[in-house]
Design a protein around this motif. Structure first.
Motif: not given
Length: 379
Positions: A233-260
C-alpha cells in the motif's frame, strides 16, 4: 520408473491446475479472478507457486519431477534461480536449484523485455529412506512452472491429512522474496513448526486490499487465517488513510461472511527503514543497479495530501482492530514483533525491502511462537 498423473489429489496449496501444452500450471488464484482483473503484476505473482507442493505417500526411493520453469530477471543483475525442495515426513532433506526453462530479461531503465526459450528441468531425488513415507516436493516460490511429469520407482498415492489449514495473505515478503528455497520462506517455516497445512496467498507487489482476494479467502476452506497489509500500500502509493481503513474493514467483513468464527490474525508490516517515515511510490536505486545490485528506495512525499507510511499504517491497523472488539477471534499482531528496528542492525534487509533466508527463518519462528501458542493454538 512409474509415471503418475499430476492431479488436484497430489498438488496442494493451489486454487486450481490449468492444463497447458506442456502439462499443468498451478495457480493460486482461481480463473474468475484472472479473467476479471488480468493485471500483469498480479498475474505473475499468483502464478508463482509459493507454498504449493506435490504431496504423496510412497515407498519410492527415487523420485523425479519434470517441470518447465519461467523466470524473470533484471538486465545486468545476477539473481539466483528458484529451487525445488524435498520434505520427507515433515523434515527438509534436499533441494535442487532450477536450470533451463524460459527466461524474460527486463531492462528496468527502458521497460524492454527480451524473451529466451529453454528446455524443461528434472528435479531428481535419489537414495531416499526405505519404507512408507509422506513426501512433499515444494515448488519454487519465485518462478512460474508447468508440471510435466512425476516419475517414481514405486507407486504413489494421495497422502491423507488431518492437519488444520492455514490460509495466509500478504506481499512479496509473505511469498518468500529473497529466501533461498521455497520451504525456507517464513510462512513455510511457521507452518512446519505449527504442523499445519499452508495455503499461501502472498503476492509480490499485490497485497493491496483487493476485494476479490477477500472473496477468494471467504470461499476457501480454512481453520486459521492471517492477513498482512502495509508495505505494498505504501510502496505503490495506491491510497490515503481515508480509503485504507474502510477498505481493510471491508476486506475483513468479507472474510467473516465465510468464516465467522475462524481465528484471524491481522498483521501490520515488519520494520523496513526505507518506508518507516518516507512514503512511496517505491523505485530502484539506479546507482546500485549500475553496480549489478537491486536496492529499493522510497521516492515520496508527493503532493499536498498526507501519504501513508509504515508507521502510520501500524497505528491505523491497531486502532481498527480495537474498533472490532466485538469479534473475539480477531487478533492484531504488530509486525515489528516479528522483525523490528533492532533486528535490522543484525539482520539487515539486503535490498532494503526483503528479508534474506536467515531472516525469513527468524520471522517464521517468531510467528509460530506467537500464533501457535496463542490465537492458533489447538482447541
Amino acid at each position: 520408473m512409474i509415471t503418475t498423473p499430476l492431479t488436484d489429489e497430489l498438488v496442494r496449496g493451489a486454487a486450481e491446475l490449468e492444463a497447458t501444452a506442456r502439462g499443468v500450471r498451478p495457480h493460486r488464484l482461481p480463473a474468475w479472478v484472472r479473467e476479471r482483473f488480468p493485471d500483469p503484476q498480479l498475474m505473475t505473482a499468483e502464478s508463482r507457486p509459493s507454498g504449493v507442493r506435490v504431496v504423496m505417500a510412497t515407498e519410492a526411493r527415487t523420485i523425479e519431477l519434470v517441470l518447465h520453469p519461467s523466470a524473470v530477471s533484471y538486465r545486468g543483475v545476477e539473481r539466483p534461480r528458484g529451487s525445488v525442495d524435498l520434505v520427507v515426513d515433515g523434515e527438509l532433506v534436499a533441494s535442487e536449484e532450477l536450470d533451463g526453462g524460459d527466461h524474460a530479461e527486463l531492462d528496468v531503465r527502458t521497460g524492454a523485455r527480451e524473451f529466451h526459450e529453454g528446455p524443461a528441468f528434472t528435479a531428481r531425488f535419489a537414495d531416499l529412506a526405505a519404507g512408507d513415507k509422506v513426501v512433499e516436493i515444494w515448488l519454487p516460490h519465485n518462478e512460474t512452472v508447468d508440471l510435466v511429469a512425476l516419475r517414481t520407482d514405486a507407486p504413489v498415492r494421495p497422502a491423507g491429512s488431518d492437519r488444520r489449514i492455514w490460509l495466509h495473505h500478504g506481499s512479496s515478503i509473505s511469498s518468500g522474496s529473497n529466501a533461498a528455497t521455497p520451504a525456507r520462506t517464513w510462512p513455510a517455516v511457521a507452518a512446519r513448526r505449527g504442523e499445519v497445512e499452508l495455503h499461501n496467498l502472498g503476492f509480490g507487489g499485490s497485497a493491496l486490499v483487493d476485494p476479490f482476494v477477500a472473496r477468494v479467502m471467504r470461499d476457501r476452506p480454512a481453520d486459521l487465517i492471517s492477513v498482512k497489509f502495509g508495505i505494498n500500500v505504501v510502496n505503490f502509493d495506491v491510497m490515503r488513510l481515508r480509503a485504507f481503513v474502510p477498505a481493510v474493514h471491508g476486506f475483513l467483513d468479507t472474510i467473516r461472511d465465510g468464516h465467522p468464527r475462524t481465528p484471524l490474525v491481522l498483521m501490520s508490516p515488519i520494520f523496513c527503514g526505507t518506508y518507516e517515515d518516507t512514503p512511496g511510490p517505491g523505485g530502484m536505486d539506479l546507482e546500485a543497479l549500475d553496480a549489478g545490485r537491486i536496492v529499493f528506495t522510497a521516492t515520496g512525499p508527493h503532493g499536498d495530501t498526507p501519504q501513508l507510511t509504515l508507521r502510520i499504517i501500524r497505528e491505523a491497523l491497531a486502532s481498527l482492530a480495537e474498533r472490532r472488539e466485538d469479534d473475539p477471534n480477531l487478533h492484531y499482531l504488530d509486525g515489528t514483533r516479528l522483525y523490528g528496528e533492532q533486528d535490522a542492525v543484525t539482520h539487515p534487509l539486503p535490498d532494503a525491502l526483503h528479508p534474506d533466508t536467515a531472516t525469513h527463518e527468524l520471522i517464521g519462528e517468531r510467528f509460530a511462537q506467537y500464533a501457535f501458542a496463542g490465537p492458533f493454538a489447538a482447541r
